[in-house]
Design an enzyme around this catalytic site. Sequence first.
Site, mmCIF file in Angstrom:
data_model
loop_
_atom_site.group_PDB
_atom_site.id
_atom_site.type_symbol
_atom_site.label_atom_id
_atom_site.label_comp_id
_atom_site.label_asym_id
_atom_site.label_seq_id
_atom_site.Cartn_x
_atom_site.Cartn_y
_atom_site.Cartn_z
ATOM 1 N N ARG A 228 0.730 -1.268 0.006
ATOM 2 C CA ARG A 228 0.279 0.110 0.053
ATOM 3 C C ARG A 228 0.874 1.265 0.333
ATOM 4 O O ARG A 228 0.710 2.216 -0.820
ATOM 5 C CB ARG A 228 -1.007 0.179 1.214
ATOM 6 C CG ARG A 228 -1.825 -1.058 1.345
ATOM 7 C CD ARG A 228 -2.692 -0.820 2.474
ATOM 8 N NE ARG A 228 -3.488 -2.105 2.548
ATOM 9 C CZ ARG A 228 -3.493 -2.954 3.643
ATOM 10 N NH1 ARG A 228 -2.547 -2.772 4.587
ATOM 11 N NH2 ARG A 228 -4.131 -4.135 3.710
ATOM 12 N N ASP A 267 -16.075 -2.528 -3.534
ATOM 13 C CA ASP A 267 -15.945 -4.100 -2.726
ATOM 14 C C ASP A 267 -17.330 -4.690 -2.857
ATOM 15 O O ASP A 267 -18.309 -3.927 -2.983
ATOM 16 C CB ASP A 267 -15.161 -4.015 -1.437
ATOM 17 C CG ASP A 267 -14.710 -5.507 -0.889
ATOM 18 O OD1 ASP A 267 -13.808 -5.644 -1.037
ATOM 19 O OD2 ASP A 267 -15.608 -6.315 -0.395
ATOM 20 N N SER A 268 -17.275 -5.899 -2.903
ATOM 21 C CA SER A 268 -18.882 -6.825 -2.981
ATOM 22 C C SER A 268 -19.229 -6.816 -1.426
ATOM 23 O O SER A 268 -20.360 -6.929 -1.274
ATOM 24 C CB SER A 268 -18.543 -8.107 -3.500
ATOM 25 O OG SER A 268 -17.611 -8.757 -2.800
ATOM 26 N N ASP A 315 -7.065 -5.964 -6.524
ATOM 27 C CA ASP A 315 -6.556 -6.780 -5.500
ATOM 28 C C ASP A 315 -7.814 -7.796 -5.067
ATOM 29 O O ASP A 315 -8.126 -8.090 -3.882
ATOM 30 C CB ASP A 315 -6.273 -5.909 -4.233
ATOM 31 C CG ASP A 315 -5.717 -6.814 -3.212
ATOM 32 O OD1 ASP A 315 -5.322 -7.861 -3.323
ATOM 33 O OD2 ASP A 315 -5.632 -6.365 -1.987
ATOM 34 N N CYS A 355 -3.575 -13.221 -4.689
ATOM 35 C CA CYS A 355 -3.228 -13.726 -3.680
ATOM 36 C C CYS A 355 -3.387 -15.371 -3.663
ATOM 37 O O CYS A 355 -3.715 -16.071 -2.277
ATOM 38 C CB CYS A 355 -4.054 -13.259 -2.426
ATOM 39 S SG CYS A 355 -5.852 -13.192 -2.541
HETATM 40 N N1 SAH Z 1 -7.487 -4.417 -1.000
HETATM 41 C C1 SAH Z 1 -7.650 -4.862 0.147
HETATM 42 C C2 SAH Z 1 -7.666 -6.372 0.345
HETATM 43 C C3 SAH Z 1 -8.646 -7.205 -0.547
HETATM 44 S S1 SAH Z 1 -8.987 -8.679 0.092
HETATM 45 C C4 SAH Z 1 -6.777 -4.270 1.358
HETATM 46 O O1 SAH Z 1 -5.694 -3.650 0.998
HETATM 47 O O2 SAH Z 1 -6.936 -4.527 2.696
HETATM 48 C C5 SAH Z 1 -10.362 -9.168 -1.232
HETATM 49 C C6 SAH Z 1 -11.707 -8.334 -1.332
HETATM 50 O O3 SAH Z 1 -12.338 -8.620 -2.281
HETATM 51 C C7 SAH Z 1 -12.288 -8.500 -0.129
HETATM 52 O O4 SAH Z 1 -12.620 -7.434 0.798
HETATM 53 C C8 SAH Z 1 -13.756 -9.138 -0.496
HETATM 54 O O5 SAH Z 1 -14.886 -8.718 0.077
HETATM 55 C C9 SAH Z 1 -13.532 -8.713 -2.086
HETATM 56 N N2 SAH Z 1 -14.304 -9.223 -3.159
HETATM 57 C C10 SAH Z 1 -14.503 -10.615 -3.209
HETATM 58 N N3 SAH Z 1 -15.318 -10.994 -4.156
HETATM 59 C C11 SAH Z 1 -15.483 -9.915 -4.988
HETATM 60 C C12 SAH Z 1 -16.171 -9.604 -6.234
HETATM 61 N N4 SAH Z 1 -16.728 -10.405 -6.949
HETATM 62 N N5 SAH Z 1 -16.239 -8.201 -6.453
HETATM 63 C C13 SAH Z 1 -15.578 -7.185 -5.705
HETATM 64 N N6 SAH Z 1 -14.879 -7.574 -4.532
HETATM 65 C C14 SAH Z 1 -14.717 -8.890 -4.137
#
Ligand code: SAH
Length: 411
Positions: A228, A267-268, A315, A355
């Site tokens: 980040r 985010d979802s 991410d 990840c």
């Molecule tokens: N970028 C964040 C971590 C992301 S983890 C940080 O810096 O902390 C992955 C994220 O993707 C989670 O918050 C999860 O809720 C979201 N997610 C899962 N499936 C998704 C989708 N289909 N569309 C959007 N977000 C999604």
Amino acid sequence: MLVTWHRSLHLDTMNSHPQLFLDSRQARNFDGRHPWVLQRSVVEPTVSPETGEIVELLQPNGSWIGRGIYNAHSRIRIRLYQWIREQVLDADWLAQQLEAALRLRETWMSSRGKLDAVRLVNSEGDGLSGLIVDKFGDYLTVQLTAFAMYNWRSEILQWLEKRLQPAAIHVSMDARIAKQEGLEAFDEWVAGMPPSGAVTISENGVRLSLDLQAGQKTGYYLDQRANRQAAAAWIRQGRMLDVCCYHGGFSLAACASNGPTDVVAVDSSEPALQIARHNAASNGFSQIQFQQADCFDILQQFSNRGERFDSIVLDPPRMASRRQQLNSALRAYHRLNLSALQILNADGTLVTCSCSGSVTRDDLWGVLSSAAKRSRRRVQILEARGADVDHPVDVNCPESDYLKCFICRVE
Ligand code: SAH
């Protein structure tokens, strides 16, 4: 008060454990000390060891490989913990491993400065396959991902409580993993009083409120901490899109370093976004608009509407937990990266992450390369990064190098 649990592991001091042989057709080279022995790699004995029992793994020719814990329910039949025959797999060994993991973080923080939130034990990366321990302020969160560690939970929690004196410990096993390991999912607070609300930490100068109980994984994605900050250094101006933002980590770090003037963070998960909105407000970042949406849909919508961004962070969650899911995962990563490149302005910044443990660095590189060709954009990788230092990687367990993060300039 020390934690008390009903069941404690019968800790063997006699090294007279059932012996299992590697299947000669499937046998991989275990000299490398990979801790996972898959079901197909071992010859099933006529009398199976009990789940949770200590076993010895031998080559087809009878030579000794290592010692671990058997699980009849899991596709990972044996998790290996010892490769030195004379060692004993007992509570003292466990304590030594935990102490070694802690020392590593203490050494790191003695030069870098003390952190509010840090990963103390990183599963395979610390020789403790199936155990993750994070510290958030005065609280600890323990995520168990293997039956072996579930069996040792009493010893682990007592050790953590005695050594670190946390205000309380949240311990959990999520439903997906519990099913794989033949257990029931659970999550509970032990060894103290749970926090009455959100727990506040500071990361890279940003104040963050976390919900340790309802949050994903151990409550927060500490692995992306340094990424980040690194990304923020490249995201200097203009309009930013933060895809899969969770608690807003990348957006908040970018805003804290005087970066974007306008941010859309998606985010979802609505609960994750609620905390993200709170975090943005408490840091005074009114330029971030949070939106609940599916990552694929929103990128398509932005493309259809002709919207453009100067920087994009991708991410997404883990898309492949095993090699068999690799092809569909790669197609999904390709779609995401291609869509992002199509709505990124010239001289833009793309931060793309994976990840998924079974997606290698080369795989993600390949995805980026084909998305670049397909979109006819030139992509320069400025930084090829992994998880932060408190997430060590075992050189012989490539899956422990699960987090890949490429920071790119796109012409
Ligand atoms: N970028 C964040 C971590 C992301 S983890 C940080 O810096 O902390 C992955 C994220 O993707 C989670 O918050 C999860 O809720 C979201 N997610 C899962 N499936 C998704 C989708 N289909 N569309 C959007 N977000 C999604």
